[in-house]
Design a protein around this motif. Structure first.
Motif, short mmCIF file in Angstrom:
data_model
loop_
_atom_site.label_atom_id
_atom_site.label_comp_id
_atom_site.label_asym_id
_atom_site.label_seq_id
_atom_site.Cartn_x
_atom_site.Cartn_y
_atom_site.Cartn_z
N TYR A 146 0.83 -1.21 0.00
CA TYR A 146 0.00 0.00 0.00
C TYR A 146 0.86 1.26 0.00
O TYR A 146 0.48 2.28 -0.58
CB TYR A 146 -0.98 0.00 1.18
CG TYR A 146 -2.28 -0.68 0.84
CD1 TYR A 146 -3.32 0.01 0.24
CD2 TYR A 146 -2.47 -2.03 1.10
CE1 TYR A 146 -4.51 -0.61 -0.10
CE2 TYR A 146 -3.65 -2.66 0.77
CZ TYR A 146 -4.67 -1.95 0.17
OH TYR A 146 -5.84 -2.57 -0.18
N LEU B 62 0.65 4.38 -2.53
CA LEU B 62 0.56 5.79 -2.16
C LEU B 62 1.70 6.60 -2.81
O LEU B 62 1.47 7.70 -3.31
CB LEU B 62 0.60 5.95 -0.64
CG LEU B 62 -0.69 5.54 0.06
CD1 LEU B 62 -0.55 5.72 1.56
CD2 LEU B 62 -1.86 6.36 -0.46
N GLN C 188 -8.62 -4.67 8.70
CA GLN C 188 -9.89 -3.94 8.67
C GLN C 188 -9.65 -2.44 8.54
O GLN C 188 -10.40 -1.75 7.87
CB GLN C 188 -10.70 -4.27 9.93
CG GLN C 188 -12.18 -4.03 9.79
CD GLN C 188 -12.80 -4.80 8.61
OE1 GLN C 188 -12.52 -5.97 8.42
NE2 GLN C 188 -13.60 -4.12 7.82
N ALA C 189 -8.56 -1.97 9.17
CA ALA C 189 -8.25 -0.54 9.06
C ALA C 189 -7.96 -0.18 7.61
O ALA C 189 -8.49 0.81 7.09
CB ALA C 189 -7.05 -0.20 9.94
N VAL C 190 -7.16 -1.02 6.95
CA VAL C 190 -6.84 -0.75 5.54
C VAL C 190 -8.11 -0.83 4.70
O VAL C 190 -8.34 -0.02 3.81
CB VAL C 190 -5.78 -1.75 5.03
CG1 VAL C 190 -5.62 -1.66 3.53
CG2 VAL C 190 -4.46 -1.49 5.71
N ARG C 191 -8.98 -1.80 5.04
CA ARG C 191 -10.23 -1.94 4.30
C ARG C 191 -11.08 -0.69 4.47
O ARG C 191 -11.72 -0.23 3.52
CB ARG C 191 -10.98 -3.18 4.81
CG ARG C 191 -11.98 -3.72 3.81
CD ARG C 191 -12.52 -5.06 4.25
NE ARG C 191 -11.63 -6.15 3.88
CZ ARG C 191 -11.37 -7.20 4.65
NH1 ARG C 191 -11.92 -7.31 5.84
NH2 ARG C 191 -10.54 -8.14 4.25
N SER C 192 -11.09 -0.12 5.68
CA SER C 192 -11.89 1.07 5.90
C SER C 192 -11.33 2.27 5.15
O SER C 192 -12.08 3.09 4.63
CB SER C 192 -11.94 1.42 7.39
OG SER C 192 -12.32 0.30 8.12
N VAL C 193 -9.99 2.37 5.10
CA VAL C 193 -9.40 3.55 4.49
C VAL C 193 -9.40 3.43 2.96
O VAL C 193 -9.81 4.35 2.26
CB VAL C 193 -7.95 3.74 5.00
CG1 VAL C 193 -7.28 4.90 4.27
CG2 VAL C 193 -7.95 4.00 6.49
N PHE C 194 -8.95 2.27 2.45
CA PHE C 194 -8.75 2.15 1.00
C PHE C 194 -9.88 1.40 0.30
O PHE C 194 -9.89 1.28 -0.92
CB PHE C 194 -7.43 1.44 0.70
CG PHE C 194 -6.22 2.21 1.13
CD1 PHE C 194 -5.70 3.22 0.33
CD2 PHE C 194 -5.61 1.94 2.35
CE1 PHE C 194 -4.58 3.93 0.74
CE2 PHE C 194 -4.51 2.65 2.75
CZ PHE C 194 -3.99 3.65 1.95
#
Lengths: 564, 443
Positions: A312, A316, A379-385
């Protein structure tokens, strides 16, 4: 069967234009009625009221909805040596060509606005009355053929060579005259050789003019000497052609067998390359774990997620570079590698200081905590990206492949192999040649003694974990070039990473290298024999049996001071 | 408020947890649309919102929520508001069974919209038949199934796979005479390939000209397979690949194709599970010209499709979200169910199931979807080529909608089977030769 009449005509016209043969263009026109006829056969579109319907010309076919008509029209246009024809085909190749719904009007719509194809005059068509000229693989193929034919006659030396190699791979009997002409006028050894290959391929391809047996035999011999899968394909097609002379077909069959024998030997090399490249990927993802698990003894289930974060970061960095300095877009990976290392090391320090340091010596709790952490990161990555993949593009210098004898070496895999080797060497140097490396080894071998010697073990722990995490980030950069960049990316690598580290011998980088390559080459050898699924099962069974016999891996670290 | 310097006391914590769990329990039931009055009708949404299938199924949950929202703004169904009960089976097949039972037995939903993989559908099938529920299944699948309690809104093989092979065999598709069938190793690809092999044989393609290869889920190393395809393609005949690769493994597969320089004009790849959503994460420049067969493409320009895409962008508050085939299937299924409920004036499962056959709903891309006696629908078939913007360009379509065949006529065991849930036959696997219902409940 493909109708090649119009393409034969095209060849004659191009030659006429270049002053090689005196064939009346009228005759060529009469040879290519299919486009116009098909056009007339179509149900008439509800055309707007026009006083005089314009006469159909070579261009009208492009406005058709039928791909065969469009392809025929392209061949006709390609035969016209006018700048207008050239512009039209170029616009078609770059999606800038639009056709009126009346089946006749054609416009180019590019940076300069709309203009009429036939007159070149700026136009302003009703956007609802035009559609992009329909393109499919058949049309693309026709366009490529026409452009190759043109390049062969009028192109720069480089373009001529490219066109000749394309012809050798996609033999087109319609262009035989052009190849002969190019052979006569060629003064370049490389071009000559390529053209001869192309000619041999054309003579043997279906639809070629009948040649005498001696010519056929010579062509077969030429392809046999050339080798490779494209030659084999042409020979196979010829051998299956029942109208060809038996002697030449037999020769083709022998040539195929000879090529197959050579291909078999090359296939071994190819397999070795695949194995090494798979091994390099395994090595890259496992190296970080070899530090955190192998050296520190931390069962880090979030290791895969660190790889994912590295990927990721690449995404970016790529996005940032495209926004700030699009000119540097080819070098994003060069920038992404240090960025991923820094980002993942920082996260590694954070994880170590906030979580893992409280759990040293409690492997089960570490396992659970880091597993939970991996879910949180995912889950954090899923929420952001978002849960879908993000696009990480491959720079031009890493795409494609080159031939090494009979082997295809893909650039991205080769780069990953070199990258893995470089990371491995760098890691070795850090461990063997730096003060940090010395301290790390000291702490690993005997923590209490190291503390007594004045080493700040807490700091060393944090730095070691950061190093392992940073290497995982580097692996992420590499993996982004061959795999999905999605929140699930890490899960696909965590099992393999542990497998490599345990199989190789915990705490030993050389063991990790040996294990990664063994698993890579083993897997790639079994895959074609047993299929991917059974191959993987067998490999895992073999590893389990091996671990039963040698629980400490291929190269166990020996010594008195190792903490268990 | 408590003293900010103080830690949370045990009592506060207990109070907070109680309140939170109470809120969670009431949860979905408190959020009701205001406009229509009356007792809400509950519908279930059974899609994985976490785990490997989340990538595909989360979108379908959102579509149903959007459709419910739009329907409630229009005044609900028969004056009653709709209420979606969302559960998360977490890509875990046994959990699908459990959640399906919960939806039917506890939440008493009028209909369930859900499942993606065939294995999840097979997992919930017994529950739906036992509790007499209604499931709308939105994904193209392998056929060979015909349950009274399921409405199959995705394509059966004859609505996707067979027309796709016809296109490849035809002149516009390159007149392919050699086929590599590459798939993920599970029930959908294996059954589809079994049907395709029988079909290709019937079309005069020799066994030696068909190569079959399966890979595990999530395979990321396609080097060997791609080089096998390349070697397979060097036999002097036009070669095409038919891909039933599912999920994440598609991206590395296409990347490897691009890296080894196989262009669509040399060896085209026809995919059955690659849509707009899957392409969203790919650099599609090396893939231009690769093919996919679906019953819907976002790029098809019709007023209904435009309106749907606009509604989707408004609902998701993102102009970048793409639409795809299973989303349209949910759109069709949802509207058919609304029609059936309004026609019968009840949500009673038996009456709704009986009313469904024969209902018609316009597709987003033109044409009409009609519910057939075998609980499948009629669908148009489109072949699209991947473009460099990640969308599909339709290069071929069927002249009219194709009615689904639940049972494949190319597989000897099912050649004579047909599904007809109308009286008097009322059977999912009626053998037309023996004139008898084979009797097992679904498959």
């Amino acid at each position: 069967m493909r109708d090649i009449r119009w393409r034969l005509a095209l060849a004659t016209i191009i030659l006429t234009a270049s002053g090689y043969m005196a064939v009346s263009p009228v005759q060529a026109q009469t040879d290519t009625p299919s486009a116009i006829q098909r056009q007339a056969d179509q149900p008439a579109a509800p055309a707007p009221v026009v006083a005089v319907t314009p006469a159909p010309d070579a261009y009208s076919g492009l406005a058709s909805t039928h791909f065969d008509v469009i392809a025929a029209s392209i061949a006709q246009i390609g035969s016209q040596e006018t700048p207008q024809a050239h512009d039209t085909l170029k616009a078609l190749a770059s999606h800038h060509l639009f056709a009126g719904n009346d089946g006749h009007a054609l416009y180019i719509h590019d940076g300069d606005g709309w203009r009429d194809v036939r007159t070149g005059i700026p136009a302003s068509p009703d956007p609802n009355q035009v559609h992009p000229v329909r393109v499919n693989n058949r049309v693309r193929l026709a366009l490529a053929e026409v452009q190759a034919g043109q390049a062969l006659v009028t192109g720069t030396p480089a373009q001529r060579l490219a066109a000749a190699s394309r012809l050798a791979e996609h033999p087109d009997p319609a262009l035989l005259l052009l190849v002969d002409h190019a052979l006569d006028t060629s003064h370049d050894a490389a071009l000559d050789a390529t053209l001869k290959r192309a000619k041999a391929a054309i003579i043997l391809s279906p639809g070629a003019p009948v040649s005498n047996p001696a010519t056929l035999l010579a062509a077969v011999a030429s392809l046999r000497a050339q080798g490779g899968l494209t030659s084999r394909a042409v020979l196979a097609g010829f051998a299956g052609n029942e109208t060809a002379p038996t002697q030449a077909r037999d020769a083709a069959r022998h040539a195929m067998a000879s090529i197959d024998r050579r291909e078999k030997i090359w296939a071994l090399g190819q397999q070795a390359f695949y194995g090494l490249s798979l091994g390099s990927v395994l090595l890259l993802v496992a190296m970080g774990l070899a530090i955190t698990f192998g050296v520190m003894g931390v069962i880090n289930m979030a290791h895969g997620e660190l790889v994912m974060l590295g990927a990721y970061t690449t995404y970016l960095v790529q996005k940032g570079v495209l926004a700030v300095a699009p000119g540097l877009s080819g070098f994003t990976l060069v920038l992404a590698a240090p960025a991923a290392f820094v980002v993942c090391s920082a996260i590694g320090v954070l994880i170590e200081r906030s979580l893992i340091r409280f759990l040293y010596g409690r492997p089960l709790e570490t396992l659970l905590a880091t597993w939970g952490l991996s879910l949180i990161i995912q889950q954090a990555v899923r929420s952001v990206f978002g849960s879908t993949n993000v696009a990480v593009s491959t720079p031009g210098w890493l795409s494609g492949a080159f031939q090494l004898g009979g082997m295809t070496i893909t650039m991205n895999r080769l780069a990953i192999m070199l990258f893995a080797a470089a990371v491995m060497v760098a890691l070795m140097l850090v461990l063997r040649r730096t003060a940090l490396g010395l301290e790390m080894r000291a702490v690993t071998q005997n923590r209490r003694m190291a503390t007594l010697m004045g080493i700040r073990t807490a700091r060393v722990d944090a730095l070691t974990f950061a190093l392992g995490s940073g290497v995982a980030g580097l692996a992420g950069v590499a993996v982004s070039q061959i795999d999905n960049v999605s929140p699930n990316l890490g899960q696909g690598y965590i099992i393999d990473s542990f497998l490599v580290v345990v199989f190789g011998g915990v705490g030993n980088l050389w063991g990790t290298l040996a294990a990664a390559m063994t698993l890579g080459i083993g897997g790639k050898t079994l895959e074609p024999l047993l299929g991917a699924v059974s191959g993987k099962i067998l490999l895992l069974v073999l590893v389990i049996v091996f671990i039963q016999r040698c629980p400490r891996g291929m190269f166990p670290l020996r010594g008195r001071g190792i903490e268990s | 408020m408590t003293d900010p310097t103080m830690c949370v006391s045990r009592r506060d914590f207990a109070r907070f947890s109680l309140a939170a769990s109470a809120a969670m329990l009431v949860g979905g039931k408190t959020a009701r649309a205001a406009a229509p009055t009356g007792e809400p009708i509950r519908i279930g949404v059974l899609h994985s919102l976490s785990g490997t299938m989340a990538i595909s199924e989360t979108t379908l949950k959102d579509v149903i929520l959007m459709l419910v929202d739009l329907q409630n703004k229009k005044g609900g169904v028969g004056g009653r508001p709709l209420e979606a009960v969302v559960v998360d089976p977490a890509s875990n097949w046994p959990l699908y069974t459990e959640k399906a039972r919960q939806l039917l037995a506890v939440d008493k939903v009028a209909a369930v919209f859900g499942c993606w993989t065939s294995v999840s559908r097979k997992a919930v099938l017994p529950v739906f038949e036992e509790l007499n529920g209604i499931l709308f299944y939105p994904v193209q699948y392998e056929g060979q199934e015909c349950s009274r309690n399921v409405f199959y809104m995705g394509a059966a093989p004859n609505q996707q796979a067979i027309p796709a092979v016809d296109y490849l065999l035809g002149e516009d598709g390159g007149s392919a005479r050699r086929f590599a069938l590459i798939g993920t190793d599970y029930v959908y690809p294996r059954t589809t390939n079994q049907i395709l092999q029988a079909y290709l044989k019937q079309k005069g393609i020799a066994d030696a000209d068909v190569m079959v290869s399966y890979m595990p889920f999530g395979q990321s190393d396609w080097q060997t397979t791609v080089s096998q395809i390349k070697a397979f393609g060097s036999a002097g005949k036009k070669t095409a690949v038919i891909s039933t690769i599912n999920g994440d493994a598609n991206v590395p597969f296409y990347k490897e194709l691009g890296a080894q320089g196989i262009a669509a004009t040399d060896i085209p790849v026809m995919a059955f599970s690659v849509g707009e959503e899957e392409l969203a994460g790919m650099d599609t420049k090396p893939l231009v010209g690769q093919l996919a067969a679906w019953n819907y493409f976002e790029s098809i320009d019709t007023p209904a499709n435009k309106a749907f895409i606009n509604a989707w962008h408004t609902f998701t508050k993102s102009p970048k979200r793409v639409t795809n085939d299973p989303m349209e299937a949910h759109y069709i299924g949802f509207n058919l169910w609304v029609q059936a409920v309004e026609k019968t004036g009840t949500t009673d499962h038996d009456k709704v199931i009986a009313a469904m056959v024969g209902l018609k709903q316009p597709n987003l891309t033109g044409g009409i979807a009609e519910v057939l006696p075998n609980h499948h629908i009629t669908k148009p078939v489109y072949i699209g080529e991947i473009q460099d913007d990640g969308q599909f360009n339709v290069v071929w379509q069927t002249p009219q909608e194709i009615p689904a065949q639940a049972w494949s006529p190319y597989v000897p065991e099912t050649r004579n089977l047909t599904g007809d849930w109308r009286a008097p036959i009322s059977c999912g696997n009626y053998d037309t030769a023996k004139k008898a219902c084979l009797g097992t409940r679904h498959a």
